[in-house]
Every structure is written in structure tokens, then in C-alpha cells.
Design a protein around this motif. Structure first.
Motif, short mmCIF file in Angstrom:
data_model
loop_
_atom_site.label_atom_id
_atom_site.label_comp_id
_atom_site.label_asym_id
_atom_site.label_seq_id
_atom_site.Cartn_x
_atom_site.Cartn_y
_atom_site.Cartn_z
N ASN A 72 0.82 -1.21 0.00
CA ASN A 72 0.00 0.00 0.00
C ASN A 72 0.86 1.27 0.00
OD1 ASN A 72 -2.37 1.49 -0.07
ND2 ASN A 72 -2.52 1.58 2.16
N ILE A 73 1.81 1.28 -0.93
CA ILE A 73 2.64 2.47 -1.13
C ILE A 73 2.49 2.91 -2.58
CG2 ILE A 73 4.31 2.01 0.71
CD1 ILE A 73 6.13 0.76 -1.37
N HIS A 74 2.92 4.14 -2.87
CA HIS A 74 2.63 4.71 -4.18
C HIS A 74 3.84 5.32 -4.88
CE1 HIS A 74 -1.00 4.77 -1.65
NE2 HIS A 74 -1.54 4.22 -2.73
N SER A 75 5.00 5.24 -4.27
CA SER A 75 6.19 5.80 -4.91
C SER A 75 7.43 5.06 -4.43
CB SER A 75 6.34 7.28 -4.57
OG SER A 75 6.69 7.44 -3.21
N LYS A 76 8.48 5.19 -5.22
CA LYS A 76 9.76 4.59 -4.85
C LYS A 76 10.27 5.21 -3.54
CE LYS A 76 13.75 3.05 -7.29
NZ LYS A 76 14.47 3.18 -8.56
N GLN A 77 10.04 6.52 -3.36
CA GLN A 77 10.49 7.18 -2.14
C GLN A 77 9.81 6.59 -0.92
OE1 GLN A 77 13.12 9.52 -2.07
NE2 GLN A 77 12.99 8.74 0.03
N GLU A 78 8.50 6.32 -1.01
CA GLU A 78 7.79 5.69 0.11
C GLU A 78 8.40 4.33 0.43
OE1 GLU A 78 3.31 5.77 0.75
OE2 GLU A 78 3.47 6.49 -1.31
N LEU A 79 8.73 3.58 -0.63
CA LEU A 79 9.33 2.25 -0.45
C LEU A 79 10.68 2.37 0.26
CD1 LEU A 79 9.47 -0.65 -2.93
CD2 LEU A 79 11.58 0.18 -1.93
N ILE A 80 11.51 3.29 -0.21
CA ILE A 80 12.84 3.49 0.39
C ILE A 80 12.70 3.89 1.85
CG2 ILE A 80 14.90 4.97 0.34
CD1 ILE A 80 14.57 4.97 -2.78
N ASP A 81 11.81 4.83 2.14
CA ASP A 81 11.60 5.27 3.54
C ASP A 81 11.13 4.11 4.40
OD1 ASP A 81 12.34 7.82 2.80
OD2 ASP A 81 10.31 8.63 2.78
N LEU A 82 10.17 3.34 3.90
CA LEU A 82 9.62 2.20 4.64
C LEU A 82 10.73 1.24 5.03
CD1 LEU A 82 7.06 0.52 5.51
CD2 LEU A 82 7.25 -0.58 3.29
N VAL A 83 11.58 0.89 4.07
CA VAL A 83 12.63 -0.11 4.32
C VAL A 83 13.76 0.47 5.17
CG1 VAL A 83 14.37 -1.59 3.24
CG2 VAL A 83 12.06 -1.46 2.27
N LEU A 84 14.21 1.68 4.85
CA LEU A 84 15.36 2.23 5.58
C LEU A 84 15.01 2.55 7.03
CD1 LEU A 84 17.26 4.48 3.04
CD2 LEU A 84 17.60 2.09 3.60
N PHE A 85 13.84 3.14 7.24
CA PHE A 85 13.43 3.44 8.62
C PHE A 85 13.01 2.17 9.36
CE2 PHE A 85 12.94 7.66 6.63
CZ PHE A 85 13.76 8.38 7.48
N GLY A 86 12.29 1.32 8.68
CA GLY A 86 11.82 0.08 9.31
C GLY A 86 12.94 -0.86 9.70
N SER A 87 14.01 -0.89 8.91
CA SER A 87 15.13 -1.80 9.18
C SER A 87 16.09 -1.21 10.20
CB SER A 87 15.90 -2.09 7.89
OG SER A 87 16.53 -0.91 7.41
N GLY A 88 15.89 0.07 10.56
CA GLY A 88 16.78 0.72 11.51
C GLY A 88 18.04 1.28 10.90
N VAL A 89 18.13 1.23 9.56
CA VAL A 89 19.32 1.78 8.88
C VAL A 89 19.35 3.30 9.07
CG1 VAL A 89 20.41 2.15 6.63
CG2 VAL A 89 19.51 -0.10 7.24
N MET A 90 18.13 3.91 9.11
CA MET A 90 18.07 5.36 9.31
C MET A 90 17.20 5.67 10.52
SD MET A 90 17.91 6.90 5.48
CE MET A 90 17.88 8.53 6.14
#
Length: 90
Positions: A72-90
Motif C-alpha cells: 500500500n505504497i505509491h512511490s519509490k520514495q515511500e518504499l525506500i523510507d519504509l525499508v530504511l526506517f523500518g530496518s533501523g538503517v536510518m
């Protein structure tokens, strides 16, 4: 060693690969979608991914569309934020 990141063959950091696997399990992504999710989280383009995984560009775009729908995302930026923040990388 590093068995956790066995699927992360395209130079995907282990923590990102592991989080993408967790998302895949939670949202019903296929193994291929999880692989593409991890590459997209690194900012890779669909063209790059299709060449890296030796699948057609259209197949890659279809996988990307399914990933967006399932997460339920709509852009590559949303995907990147989801993964980077969710994984604790950022």
C-alpha cells in the motif's frame, strides 16, 4: 557464515535484506518480489533490476506494481523510507 543474508546476493546489506524478508512474510510477497523490494530500497531502477536478475523490463515492472499494491505504497520514495526506517538503517 552470514546465512541470514543468503538471498542478498546483489550486494544488499544484511539488515536491509532481513527486513525485506520480514516485510515479504508480513505482506505476502513472493521471494522474487522480496528480492526486487531489497534492490529498490537501495534506489535501483527497474531497468537495472531487470538486467541484474535477467528478467524482462515488463516483468520487473509487474513485480514492482505488485509490491506497491501489497505494501500500500505509491512511490519509490515511500518504499525506500519504509525499508530504511523500518530496518533501523536510518
Amino acid at each position: 557464515e552470514g546465512g541470514e543474508a543468503a538471498e542478498a546476493d546483489e550486494g544488499v546489506p544484511a539488515d536491509i535484506a532481513a527486513y525485506c524478508q520480514a516485510l515479504a512474510a508480513d505482506y505476502g510477497l513472493t521471494p522474487r518480489e522480496a528480492e526486487i523490494l531489497a534492490l529498490m530500497a537501495l534506489g535501483r531502477s527497474a531497468k537495472y533490476i531487470s538486467e541484474e536478475l535477467t528478467v524482462s523490463y515488463n516483468t520487473t515492472r509487474t513485480h514492482v506494481r505488485h509490491i506497491y499494491e501489497k505494501l500500500n505504497i505509491h512511490s519509490k520514495q515511500e518504499l525506500i523510507d519504509l525499508v530504511l526506517f523500518g530496518s533501523g538503517v536510518m
